[in-house]
Enzyme design. Structure first.
Site, short mmCIF file in Angstrom:
data_model
loop_
_atom_site.label_atom_id
_atom_site.label_comp_id
_atom_site.label_asym_id
_atom_site.label_seq_id
_atom_site.Cartn_x
_atom_site.Cartn_y
_atom_site.Cartn_z
CG ASP A 177 3.50 0.23 4.49
OD1 ASP A 177 3.85 0.12 5.61
OD2 ASP A 177 2.27 0.41 4.19
CE1 TYR A 229 2.24 8.41 3.90
CE2 TYR A 229 1.07 9.31 5.83
CZ TYR A 229 2.15 8.57 5.24
OH TYR A 229 3.04 8.04 6.06
#
Length: 244
Positions: free
Chosen positions: A55, A113
């Site tokens: 994003d 992540y």
């Protein structure tokens, strides 16, 4: 004509980019990479494929992309030229000539992540890659994050609509603590749009006594039909590694 398939591993500071994926009239990681590659190879339409569509504002230290060229360039030389031409907030860490059948997105088996919290207030030198939120009980996060592990339907923790399957497998989810930071580490087979940031947002609310562990578990089990609302800041999220 024979095409050569190149796999690139790259790092980037996502602060000044509208995410990875190319968007019309917007500055993205993909558009910058394609422009630089077209320039140095004197090709017109090099198409880059990314393993993860991070994003706006999200960072990466292990993003993987691939693309094809009609000619061969020595890897070391290619990497040096690319890094010289790329802006300082995008850097290629590895180039591999790989089989033509390789696809960085469809053949990815899992991803890791990190979400990074600072224990102290941020300053001008460290604010880009971590988040500081006061009055959080990280012991509650240590307990709650374990609920994420396993196979779950994450439809309440995403902004993505009309997917056929919202189920994802989280192999490992835990907190690593250092003197300066907390790292929320999540390893899963794949992720859907905003999934990690909504999960972290709910963990923040648990740590602030605004939500409960019971609510979190019920949402993961789809026993509550109420979507997560707090989207954790993008700057704390880093794509660390992709496995093949």
């Amino acid at each position: 004509m024979k095409d050569f398939n190149y796999k690139l591993v790259l790092s980037y500071d996502g602060t000044n980019y509208y995410g990875f994926q190319k968007q019309l009239h917007l500055n993205t990681i993909q558009s910058v990479l394609e422009n630089v590659l077209n320039k140095i190879t004197k090709q017109k339409k090099i198409k880059i494929y990314g393993a993860s569509r991070t994003d706006k504002g999200v960072h990466a230290s292990g993003q993987v992309v691939h693309f094809q060229l009609p000619f061969l360039i020595p890897n070391d030389h290619f990497q040096k030229i690319l890094n010289f031409c790329l802006p300082s907030d995008i850097q290629i860490t590895k180039i591999i000539l790989i089989s033509k059948e390789f696809h960085c997105r469809f053949q990815a088996k899992s991803k890791i992540y990190h979400y990074v919290f600072s224990k102290k207030k941020l300053n001008v030198f460290n604010y880009r890659f971590q988040v500081y939120i006061p009055n959080m009980d990280f012991n509650k996060i240590k307990e709650a994050i374990l609920f994420i592990e396993g196979k779950h339907d994450f439809s309440l923790f995403t902004s993505q609509k009309s997917l056929k399957n919202y189920q994802r497998i989280i192999f490992k989810a835990f907190i690593k603590e250092t003197k300066q930071k907390y790292f929320l580490i999540i390893h899963g087979n794949s992720f859907i749009q905003h999934m990690i940031r909504f999960l972290v947002g709910f963990l923040i609310e648990i740590a602030q006594n605004k939500k409960t562990l019971s609510e979190f578990k019920q949402m993961l089990d789809l026993k509550i039909n109420q979507k997560a609302r707090l989207l954790a800041p993008a700057k704390g999220l880093i794509l660390k590694k992709i496995f093949y």
